[in-house]
Design a protein around this motif. Structure first.
Motif, PDB file in Angstrom:
ATOM      1  N   LEU A  38      99.306  -0.703  25.935  1.00 26.48           N
ATOM      2  CA  LEU A  38     100.046   0.475  25.487  1.00 26.48           C
ATOM      3  C   LEU A  38     101.561   0.414  25.666  1.00 26.48           C
ATOM      4  CD1 LEU A  38      97.493   3.269  26.390  1.00 26.48           C
ATOM      5  CD2 LEU A  38      97.625   1.847  24.370  1.00 26.48           C
ATOM      6  N   PRO A  39     102.111  -0.194  26.738  1.00 32.35           N
ATOM      7  CA  PRO A  39     103.581  -0.219  26.835  1.00 32.35           C
ATOM      8  C   PRO A  39     104.238  -1.022  25.713  1.00 32.35           C
ATOM      9  CG  PRO A  39     102.590  -0.810  28.932  1.00 32.35           C
ATOM     10  CD  PRO A  39     101.485  -0.776  27.937  1.00 32.35           C
ATOM     11  N   TRP A  40     103.482  -1.826  25.003  1.00 29.07           N
ATOM     12  CA  TRP A  40     103.997  -2.568  23.861  1.00 29.07           C
ATOM     13  C   TRP A  40     105.172  -3.468  24.246  1.00 29.07           C
ATOM     14  CZ3 TRP A  40     101.177  -3.475  19.879  1.00 29.07           C
ATOM     15  CH2 TRP A  40     101.740  -3.990  18.707  1.00 29.07           C
ATOM     16  N   ASP A  41     105.071  -4.120  25.387  1.00 29.18           N
ATOM     17  CA  ASP A  41     106.074  -5.127  25.722  1.00 29.18           C
ATOM     18  C   ASP A  41     105.439  -6.510  25.576  1.00 29.18           C
ATOM     19  OD1 ASP A  41     104.411  -5.032  27.875  1.00 29.18           O
ATOM     20  OD2 ASP A  41     105.976  -5.098  29.387  1.00 29.18           O
ATOM     21  N   ALA A  99     100.303  -1.934  14.322  1.00 32.06           N
ATOM     22  CA  ALA A  99     100.200  -0.487  14.460  1.00 32.06           C
ATOM     23  C   ALA A  99      98.745  -0.041  14.611  1.00 32.06           C
ATOM     24  CB  ALA A  99     100.834   0.193  13.264  1.00 32.06           C
ATOM     25  N   ASN A 100      97.885  -0.610  13.767  1.00 25.89           N
ATOM     26  CA  ASN A 100      96.488  -0.228  13.793  1.00 25.89           C
ATOM     27  C   ASN A 100      95.800  -0.598  15.099  1.00 25.89           C
ATOM     28  OD1 ASN A 100      94.570   1.020  12.216  1.00 25.89           O
ATOM     29  ND2 ASN A 100      95.280  -0.150  10.443  1.00 25.89           N
ATOM     30  N   GLY A 101      96.082  -1.812  15.559  1.00 21.11           N
ATOM     31  CA  GLY A 101      95.484  -2.275  16.808  1.00 21.11           C
ATOM     32  C   GLY A 101      95.915  -1.396  17.963  1.00 21.11           C
ATOM     33  N   LEU A 102      97.200  -1.046  17.980  1.00 29.08           N
ATOM     34  CA  LEU A 102      97.710  -0.215  19.065  1.00 29.08           C
ATOM     35  C   LEU A 102      97.010   1.134  19.075  1.00 29.08           C
ATOM     36  CD1 LEU A 102      99.656   0.296  21.364  1.00 29.08           C
ATOM     37  CD2 LEU A 102     101.395   0.920  19.721  1.00 29.08           C
ATOM     38  N   THR A 128     106.255   4.408  46.260  1.00 32.75           N
ATOM     39  CA  THR A 128     107.644   4.719  46.596  1.00 32.75           C
ATOM     40  C   THR A 128     108.404   3.462  47.008  1.00 32.75           C
ATOM     41  OG1 THR A 128     106.855   6.840  47.385  1.00 32.75           O
ATOM     42  CG2 THR A 128     109.100   6.263  47.957  1.00 32.75           C
ATOM     43  N   PHE A 129     107.750   2.581  47.742  1.00 28.23           N
ATOM     44  CA  PHE A 129     108.510   1.464  48.297  1.00 28.23           C
ATOM     45  C   PHE A 129     108.116   0.078  47.787  1.00 28.23           C
ATOM     46  CE2 PHE A 129     108.673   4.802  51.590  1.00 28.23           C
ATOM     47  CZ  PHE A 129     110.046   5.013  51.568  1.00 28.23           C
ATOM     48  N   PHE A 130     106.891  -0.121  47.369  1.00 28.32           N
ATOM     49  CA  PHE A 130     106.449  -1.504  47.185  1.00 28.32           C
ATOM     50  C   PHE A 130     105.885  -1.881  45.827  1.00 28.32           C
ATOM     51  CE2 PHE A 130     106.155  -0.740  51.740  1.00 28.32           C
ATOM     52  CZ  PHE A 130     106.974  -1.764  52.184  1.00 28.32           C
ATOM     53  N   PHE A 131     105.714  -0.941  44.942  1.00 23.79           N
ATOM     54  CA  PHE A 131     105.054  -1.318  43.695  1.00 23.79           C
ATOM     55  C   PHE A 131     105.841  -0.769  42.525  1.00 23.79           C
ATOM     56  CE2 PHE A 131     102.262  -0.499  40.138  1.00 23.79           C
ATOM     57  CZ  PHE A 131     101.547  -1.678  40.043  1.00 23.79           C
ATOM     58  N   SER A 132     106.176  -1.627  41.562  1.00 22.31           N
ATOM     59  CA  SER A 132     106.754  -1.094  40.333  1.00 22.31           C
ATOM     60  C   SER A 132     106.081  -1.750  39.147  1.00 22.31           C
ATOM     61  CB  SER A 132     108.260  -1.299  40.278  1.00 22.31           C
ATOM     62  OG  SER A 132     108.608  -2.489  40.893  1.00 22.31           O
ATOM     63  N   ALA A 133     105.569  -0.916  38.269  1.00 19.20           N
ATOM     64  CA  ALA A 133     104.898  -1.416  37.079  1.00 19.20           C
ATOM     65  C   ALA A 133     105.910  -2.177  36.235  1.00 19.20           C
ATOM     66  CB  ALA A 133     104.323  -0.254  36.289  1.00 19.20           C
ATOM     67  N   PRO A 134     105.551  -3.366  35.766  1.00 19.85           N
ATOM     68  CA  PRO A 134     106.509  -4.168  35.011  1.00 19.85           C
ATOM     69  C   PRO A 134     106.684  -3.645  33.591  1.00 19.85           C
ATOM     70  CG  PRO A 134     104.403  -5.298  35.129  1.00 19.85           C
ATOM     71  CD  PRO A 134     104.252  -4.031  35.923  1.00 19.85           C
ATOM     72  N   LEU A 135     107.873  -3.873  33.031  1.00 23.30           N
ATOM     73  CA  LEU A 135     108.096  -3.608  31.612  1.00 23.30           C
ATOM     74  C   LEU A 135     109.028  -4.702  31.110  1.00 23.30           C
ATOM     75  CD1 LEU A 135     107.475  -1.676  29.268  1.00 23.30           C
ATOM     76  CD2 LEU A 135     109.612  -0.524  29.764  1.00 23.30           C
ATOM     77  N   GLU A 136     108.495  -5.583  30.287  1.00 24.40           N
ATOM     78  CA  GLU A 136     109.303  -6.696  29.797  1.00 24.40           C
ATOM     79  C   GLU A 136     109.980  -6.316  28.480  1.00 24.40           C
ATOM     80  OE1 GLU A 136     106.725 -10.109  29.767  1.00 24.40           O
ATOM     81  OE2 GLU A 136     106.862 -10.271  31.941  1.00 24.40           O
ATOM     82  N   SER A 137     110.441  -7.327  27.730  1.00 28.23           N
ATOM     83  CA  SER A 137     111.079  -7.019  26.449  1.00 28.23           C
ATOM     84  C   SER A 137     110.034  -6.480  25.484  1.00 28.23           C
ATOM     85  CB  SER A 137     111.660  -8.272  25.819  1.00 28.23           C
ATOM     86  OG  SER A 137     112.331  -9.024  26.759  1.00 28.23           O
ATOM     87  N   ILE A 138     110.524  -5.847  24.445  1.00 28.12           N
ATOM     88  CA  ILE A 138     109.618  -5.268  23.460  1.00 28.12           C
ATOM     89  C   ILE A 138     108.756  -6.367  22.831  1.00 28.12           C
ATOM     90  CG2 ILE A 138     111.247  -5.492  21.551  1.00 28.12           C
ATOM     91  CD1 ILE A 138     110.261  -2.745  20.600  1.00 28.12           C
ATOM     92  N   ALA A 139     107.523  -6.008  22.466  1.00 33.08           N
ATOM     93  CA  ALA A 139     106.588  -6.984  21.899  1.00 33.08           C
ATOM     94  C   ALA A 139     107.205  -7.687  20.696  1.00 33.08           C
ATOM     95  CB  ALA A 139     105.313  -6.265  21.467  1.00 33.08           C
ATOM     96  N   ASN A 140     107.075  -9.006  20.676  1.00 24.04           N
ATOM     97  CA  ASN A 140     107.603  -9.762  19.556  1.00 24.04           C
ATOM     98  C   ASN A 140     106.564 -10.777  19.097  1.00 24.04           C
ATOM     99  OD1 ASN A 140     108.930 -11.327  17.752  1.00 24.04           O
ATOM    100  ND2 ASN A 140     110.593 -11.937  19.132  1.00 24.04           N
ATOM    101  N   PRO A 141     105.862 -10.456  18.016  1.00 24.34           N
ATOM    102  CA  PRO A 141     104.789 -11.339  17.561  1.00 24.34           C
ATOM    103  C   PRO A 141     105.294 -12.732  17.185  1.00 24.34           C
ATOM    104  CG  PRO A 141     104.709  -9.224  16.438  1.00 24.34           C
ATOM    105  CD  PRO A 141     105.994  -9.256  17.196  1.00 24.34           C
TER     106      PRO A 141
END
Ligand code: HEM
Lengths: 324, 543
Positions: B183-186, B224-227, B307-320
């Motif tokens: 879902l984050p589409w990165d 788009a459809n897959g997402l 708060t201190f130890f975990f951050s969900a990653p978000l990379e660059s936008i998806a590029n097929p």
């Protein structure tokens, strides 16, 4: 029955459990309050961070797609493309064109759809269209990254003095005022430069810095003045922007945009079979695409020099280049 | 009775207290205020037990057993893993709905929405991190719950079907996590899911595989459809399936009672309905207090971690068009990725996992051993441990450490500044990296001593070590050195040019160049690790 060691985990006392629950609730509240207190700063930092990453990506896109025309440092190349890393661009440009949106929107619009028209432009190539929504090669988010990158020059550009500003005369700002007030140092030079550039571009009936001028109309001015000197042509037509006449073209040192021309005479005769040095250089100027020097891109060197010089002038330039 | 005559009859105070007590009893579905006080004081219930009433009156409580056997309430018997799995499902639903408010399942919007959640929504990053951590925790806890029921032999008669539905819950949990991954589409999401769904394509025969793949992705490639399909699976279909099977599972758990320790219950023995009176622990109030305390403590632990130890990653936008180096699946699928490296897609990606799944479901029906005691179950327990170790080895093989190395110079740069994600240079950051030319043929760590250049020193040591490491390992990578050039590209923007040079086995010189840019404001965090609170420091202007 002997109790195993892990029987310490058999907590039975409800008081201990209620105590643990209350402690945990309090600790949770403290953490959430800590987050609340720092939330604004965190959001600001995140906003800046994502813009920073966008600029990082824009930088690599700019080098790959734009630097060949707008220069590695964004200061433009004469005749090829205007400067973006320029105080004029950041302070005056959109007023000049009468654009009513913000500079950001102006830049985005230009990159998105380019300037897909050759009408009334002094540049040899058009500014290409970039967004894939209108037939270009880049995705929309990449266009946004380029916008962020270009706008990130602001701080550097706004610190430029008028002499440092690499701004070049725009035909479409003919009737407009120069960006700097006459009190600033370098103002007179800029006016003179703009007039010279306007003349070179063949502009008619313009006003620059309060100086109204009649540029020579096609042909007559040239004929009256006689052929212009090759060294002047080399400067005014922008050759110097791409070629270094004082450096040799060798494997170790190659001109970044166009080949160095210092030792042109050494190899001009051997570039194309059956063409002597004069024919080759002549052809390189009037029809640069006929032979493309290995390692360079076709289409970067303007194709319309033949229209901007008389035949005599071209001959003079060829001889000057070969004897320099 | 109407108010006035009642007050006249009983007096004001008594009618008031009786009215209040009545309301209290209604809210608690049958516990009067006096009984509640006795509960808090720890007094035993009267007879008949008035504390059973809520179980028949209240919908939510009618699912819960009225009492448990004392032996199963011990923490080390269940580790509360079942209730934690249930709670995490609820937890994910709540945090998920929060995220849904800002999320649009379209490739044009999804990624921008993620950035907006992170940078423009108060508590947005908090909720996203909680949701992501909750998802990973849920996979881990459900798996541990399975391990515990395996080790205690709780899947044996009469609880075979409980185990069977449990395996379904495990599969749904994995799919839930996996469908959320896209879902984050990165880049991370896009490529992990592309690899994942490409396994569906390997289902034999070809026509079936292609159809399954087409149905999942909505087009030959994810778009788009897959997402949209993954989104609907993630927020609607799979939660519904999980919800349904949870109730089947839990109904069976209550029906047979939680299994007693092996020493107290033989296989096939019905203990649920024959709990001796002195062994009963009533749900109200003892088990309720226990479970509430555990869940609150667990919630606080999650908040603390986020708060201190975990951050969900978000990379660059998806590029097929561009596959980043070292694309990896989420960690709970590393084992699958490991298998794919040693066998072909149809076998390792479809047939083997399919067979394993069927075997897992069939364990209660295949295990003929009539005892639940550890000493009688040596084979079962040892094979369980072996299976666990194999999983860990396969998982290790799934990481890029194993058999997925690119050429040494590429790896060196990837280690310093990966194409996607953070890496040591970005984490140390703009401020600690001075402009200049750094040539590893010089003694860089000495030229940039730790006291003066803490960050740069670390980077240079790492750079040298990496080159040396590959120089030793690869015979085609000799006398290697690297030059890092840091220059100012723009205000607040540095350009880092990496240039690695070496001689190959024949002595021919090779070189590799890669450029990256680094902005002053960019924050890069690793997924697991102490967060950087540098942004709380006052900025230069404020000082
Ligand atoms: C979403 C996933 C799951 C949920 C919410 C869930 C929930 C529960 C709950 C609340 C219990 C009560 C006992 C306890 O806390 O241990 C339980 C027991 C049980 N679960 Fe699960 N479970 C899940 C997945 C699984 C899986 C993957 C398996 C095994 C393949 C499994 C097998 C069992 C068995 C055999 C019992 C009976 C244990 C006994 O009687 O001692 N469950 N489950």
């Amino acid at each position: 029955m002997r109790k195993p060691w892990y029987s310490i985990f058999y907590v039975k006392s409800p008081i201990a459990k209620i105590g643990l629950g209350i402690l945990a609730v309090l600790a949770g509240i403290v953490l959430v309050l800590f987050l609340m207190a720092t939330e604004n700063k965190r959001m600001d930092a995140q906003t800046a961070s994502w813009e920073g990453r966008s600029i990082e990506k824009g930088a690599s896109l700019f080098i790959a797609n734009c630097a060949s025309c707008h220069g590695l440092d964004g200061k433009g190349l004469p005749v090829v493309a205007p400067a973006l890393n320029s105080r004029y661009f950041f302070s005056q440009r959109i007023d000049d064109v009468g654009f009513t949106g913000s500079l950001k929107q102006y830049v985005k619009g230009t990159i998105h759809s380019g300037r897909p028209s050759k009408v009334s432009t002094q540049w040899v190539n058009i500014m290409p269209t970039w967004s894939n929504q209108v037939g270009g090669p880049l995705r929309e988010d990449q266009v946004d990254q380029l916008v962020d990158f270009v706008l990130n020059w602001e701080e550097e550009a706004m610190a430029q003095t008028p002499e440092e500003d690499p701004w070049q005369f725009f035909q479409d700002s003919l009737s407009k005022q120069l960006p700097y007030s006459p009190d600033e140092p370098g103002y007179d030079e800029k006016v003179a430069e703009a007039i010279a550039a306007a003349e070179a571009a063949g502009a008619v009936g313009y006003e620059i810095g309060g100086v109204a001028a009649e540029a020579p109309t096609e042909g007559e001015g040239d004929a009256a003045a006689g052929p212009r000197a090759p060294e002047d042509l080399f400067a005014s037509l922008g050759c110097a922007g791409c070629h270094n006449i004082n450096a040799d073209q060798t494997d170790e040192s190659k001109g970044p945009v166009g080949p160095n021309l210092g030792n042109l005479a050494d190899h001009a005769g051997s570039r194309v079979d059956g063409e002597d040095a004069e024919t080759y250089v002549h052809q390189s100027i009037v029809d640069p695409g006929a032979f493309v020097v290995p390692g360079y891109m076709n289409g970067v060197m303007p194709q319309n020099f033949a229209d901007q010089m008389s035949e005599d002038e071209i001959q003079g330039l060829v001889e000057w280049l070969l004897s320099h | 009775m109407a108010v006035q005559p009642e007050v006249e009859k009983k007096g004001l105070w008594r009618s008031f207290t009786e009215g209040a007590d009545d309301i209290f009893t209604r809210i608690t579905a049958g516990i009067s205020a006096g009984e509640f006080r006795r509960m808090l004081r720890g007094e035993p219930p009267g007879r008949p037990n008035p504390r059973l009433k809520p179980h028949s009156e209240a919908f939510l409580l009618h699912i819960k057993p009225t009492y448990y056997h004392e032996s199963v309430t011990r923490f080390t018997h269940t580790f509360r893993l079942g209730i934690l799995s249930t709670y995490l499902f609820l937890f994910e639903t709540i945090t998920g709905i929060f995220l849904m408010i800002w999320y649009t399942p379209s490739p044009d919007q999804a990624y921008a929405d993620m950035i907006a959640i992170l940078s423009n929504v108060p508590y947005g990053q908090f909720m996203r991190d909680l949701h992501r951590l909750g998802a990973e925790m849920m996979v881990a806890i459900v798996t541990l719950h399975m391990v515990r029921t395996y080790l205690t032999g709780s899947y044996k008669p009469p609880r075979q079907f409980t185990w069977f539905t449990g395996v379904i819950l495990l599969v749904v949990t994995l799919f839930l996590s996996f469908s959320g991954y896209l879902l984050p589409w990165d880049q991370l999401a896009f490529w992990a899911v592309t690899i994942g769904t490409s396994m569906a394509e390997a289902v034999p025969p070809k026509i079936v595989g292609e159809t399954v793949n087409l149905l999942a992705r909505g087009a030959p490639d994810i778009s788009a459809n897959g997402l949209l399909r993954f989104y609907l699976l993630h927020v609607l279909f799979l939660p519904l399936v999980l919800f349904l099977f949870f109730f089947v599972h839990y109904y069976k758990v209550v029906h047979f009672g939680i299994s007693l320790p092996a020493s107290e219950e033989e296989v096939g023995q019905d203990t649920a309905n024959k709990v001796p009176a002195d062994k009963r622990v009533y749900f109200l109030p003892d088990v309720l207090i226990d479970e509430t305390a555990v869940l609150i403590a667990f919630t606080t632990l999650m908040i603390f971690l986020v708060t201190f130890f975990f951050s969900a990653p978000l990379e660059s936008i998806a590029n097929p068009q561009s596959t980043p180096l070292h694309t990896v699946a989420p960690w709970y699928f590393y084992w699958l990725q490991g298998m794919l490296k040693i066998a072909d897609k149809t076998f390792a990606g479809v047939i083997l996992p399919g067979v394993l799944l069927v075997l897992l479901m069939a364990i209660p029906y295949l295990d003929p051993n009539p005892s639940r005691r550890v000493r009688d179950r040596r084979v079962a327990i040892i094979s369980g441990i072996v299976a666990g170790v194999v999983m860990i080895i396969l998982s290790w093989m799934g990481t890029p450490q194993y058999a997925a190395q690119a050429a040494p110079p590429v790896e060196v740069v990837q280690e310093m500044m990966p194409e996607e994600g953070a890496g040591i240079v970005r984490e140390i950051g703009y401020d600690e990296i001075p402009n200049g030319v750094y040539d590893t043929r010089n003694d860089l760590p000495a030229m940039y001593p730790e006291e003066e250049y803490p960050g740069m020193h670390e980077i240079l040591v790492e750079f040298e070590d990496n080159i040396k490491y590959w120089d030793k390992r690869d015979s085609d990578f000799n006398e290697a050195y690297g030059v890092l050039t840091v220059s100012q590209e723009q205000p607040n923007l540095k350009r880092l040019d990496w240039d690695i040079r070496w001689l190959d086995a024949e002595g021919v010189e090779g070189s590799f160049q890669r450029s990256f840019w680094l902005h002053k404001d960019s924050l890069y965090w690793e997924e697991y690790g102490l967060k950087d609170f540098g942004y709380l420091m006052p900025t230069e202007e404020e000082q």
